[in-house]
Each structure stands twice: as C-alpha cells, then as structure tokens.
Design a protein around this motif. Structure first.
Motif, PDB file in Angstrom:
ATOM      1  N   GLU A   1       0.650  -0.909   0.106  1.00  0.00           N
ATOM      2  CA  GLU A   1       0.250   0.142   0.358  1.00  0.00           C
ATOM      3  C   GLU A   1       1.124   1.056  -0.196  1.00  0.00           C
TER       4      GLU A   1
ATOM      5  N   LYS B   1       1.915   1.728  -3.618  1.00  0.00           N
ATOM      6  CA  LYS B   1       0.859   2.175  -4.299  1.00  0.00           C
ATOM      7  C   LYS B   1       0.967   3.596  -3.491  1.00  0.00           C
ATOM      8  N   LYS B   2       1.157   3.884  -2.560  1.00  0.00           N
ATOM      9  CA  LYS B   2       0.804   5.359  -2.395  1.00  0.00           C
ATOM     10  C   LYS B   2       2.021   6.693  -3.306  1.00  0.00           C
TER      11      LYS B   2
ATOM     12  N   THR C   1       1.431   7.115  -6.923  1.00  0.00           N
ATOM     13  CA  THR C   1       0.480   7.966  -7.267  1.00  0.00           C
ATOM     14  C   THR C   1       0.697   9.084  -6.717  1.00  0.00           C
TER      15      THR C   1
ATOM     16  N   HIS D   1       2.724   9.970  -9.810  1.00  0.00           N
ATOM     17  CA  HIS D   1       1.757  10.375 -11.357  1.00  0.00           C
ATOM     18  C   HIS D   1       1.171  11.958 -11.544  1.00  0.00           C
ATOM     19  N   GLN D   2       1.862  13.262 -10.074  1.00  0.00           N
ATOM     20  CA  GLN D   2       1.425  14.351 -10.554  1.00  0.00           C
ATOM     21  C   GLN D   2       2.890  15.042 -11.441  1.00  0.00           C
TER      22      GLN D   2
ATOM     23  N   VAL E   1       0.433   3.616 -15.267  1.00  0.00           N
ATOM     24  CA  VAL E   1       0.049   4.693 -15.438  1.00  0.00           C
ATOM     25  C   VAL E   1      -0.702   4.955 -16.670  1.00  0.00           C
TER      26      VAL E   1
ATOM     27  N   ARG F   1      -4.618   5.424 -15.331  1.00  0.00           N
ATOM     28  CA  ARG F   1      -4.799   6.239 -14.260  1.00  0.00           C
ATOM     29  C   ARG F   1      -4.862   7.971 -14.724  1.00  0.00           C
TER      30      ARG F   1
ATOM     31  N   ILE G   1      -4.036  11.392 -13.846  1.00  0.00           N
ATOM     32  CA  ILE G   1      -2.437  12.594 -13.949  1.00  0.00           C
ATOM     33  C   ILE G   1      -3.407  13.546 -13.399  1.00  0.00           C
ATOM     34  N   SER G   2      -2.784  14.445 -11.824  1.00  0.00           N
ATOM     35  CA  SER G   2      -3.625  15.269 -11.309  1.00  0.00           C
ATOM     36  C   SER G   2      -2.469  16.619 -11.121  1.00  0.00           C
TER      37      SER G   2
END
Length: 149
Positions: free
Chosen positions: A3, A6-7, A10, A13-14, A105, A108, A110-111
């Motif tokens: 986990e 995973k965080k 994530t 991604h930005q 990627v 998902r 991307i923020s």
C-alpha cells in the motif's frame, strides 16, 4: 505491491508529462516541489525495487530532437523550441518508467500540480528554450523570482 508503494506511485503521477510515453520529470530529488509530495531518493529507490521505474541520479536525456518538440501536461500542450535545428536533447531528470510502470500509468488520471508545472517551465526557460503554451506567462517567468511572484 505494498500500500505504501501504491501511494508513492500515485504521488509520482502528478510529475508526469506525456510525449508519446509518460515521462516523470524528476530533476532534483531534494527540491521541495518533490519532497513536499513524498517523492525522495528513498521513495524512488522503493519504486525502482518494485519494478515501476528506473532511477539513475546521473539522469536521462531524450536525444536527436529537431528544432521543436511538444510535451503535454494534464492534456495541455507545451511547445519547446531549441536553439539548433537538429540533434537537440531534453533533460528528462533521474527517473523513467519501466514498461510495467507505463502500463499502470496509462490506466490512471494525472492530477495537475501548478507549483510543479511552473517549476518545470521556469527550468526550461532558464535553459534557454523558447516556450509556447497557453499556460505560460513569459513576462512572469522573465521577472526575478520567476512564476512564484
């Protein structure tokens, strides 16, 4: 994958721009733009161990670029103009995604991170690139202190 990893992935991604493939632009692992989001050398090492990224502190470059190239951040284009007509290169920072990482990627969103975007644009501007984007305020970049003002 744990986990925690995973965080971290994530959070990574930005920092991803797209030029055909997703490109996480991590230039300085000690810069607060990254560390404030939990992306550190240790975190990148963990993601490399999971097989999501390749992490090389010496960095990666994209070579043999023409006079112009275009990258996208959160779906919005930024055009980069180089000084020479051919054989230009673009610093990609110290991280590239593995095939496994690229596959994850693509599924998902991307923020957008405005501080990071301005950091990258300022870096490119200071490198002498000519930038064209609906997101770039050239006057703001040219002022001392850059886009933070």
């Amino acid at each position: 994958m744990s986990e925690d990893n995973k965080k971290l992935f994530t959070a990574l991604h930005q920092f991803i721009w797209i030029q055909g493939d997703p490109l996480p632009l991590i230039f300085d692992v000690n810069a607060s733009v990254y560390t404030d989001q939990g992306i550190t050398a240790h975190a990148l090492g963990q993601l490399a161990t999971c097989g999501l990224i390749n992490f090389n502190p010496c960095g990666y470059v994209k070579k043999k670029l023409g006079k112009h190239t275009r990258l996208f951040y959160c779906g919005r284009p930024t055009k980069i103009g180089f000084q020479r007509d051919m054989n230009n290169q673009l610093d990609l920072g110290c991280v590239i995604l593995t095939e496994y990482g690229k596959a994850l990627v693509s599924a998902r969103n991307i923020s957008r991170n405005k501080v990071f975007y301005e950091y990258v644009i300022r870096r490119w501007y200071q490198s002498g690139y000519l930038l064209s984007s609906i997101q770039v305020d050239q006057k703001k970049l040219a002022r001392p202190g850059g886009a933070d003002n």
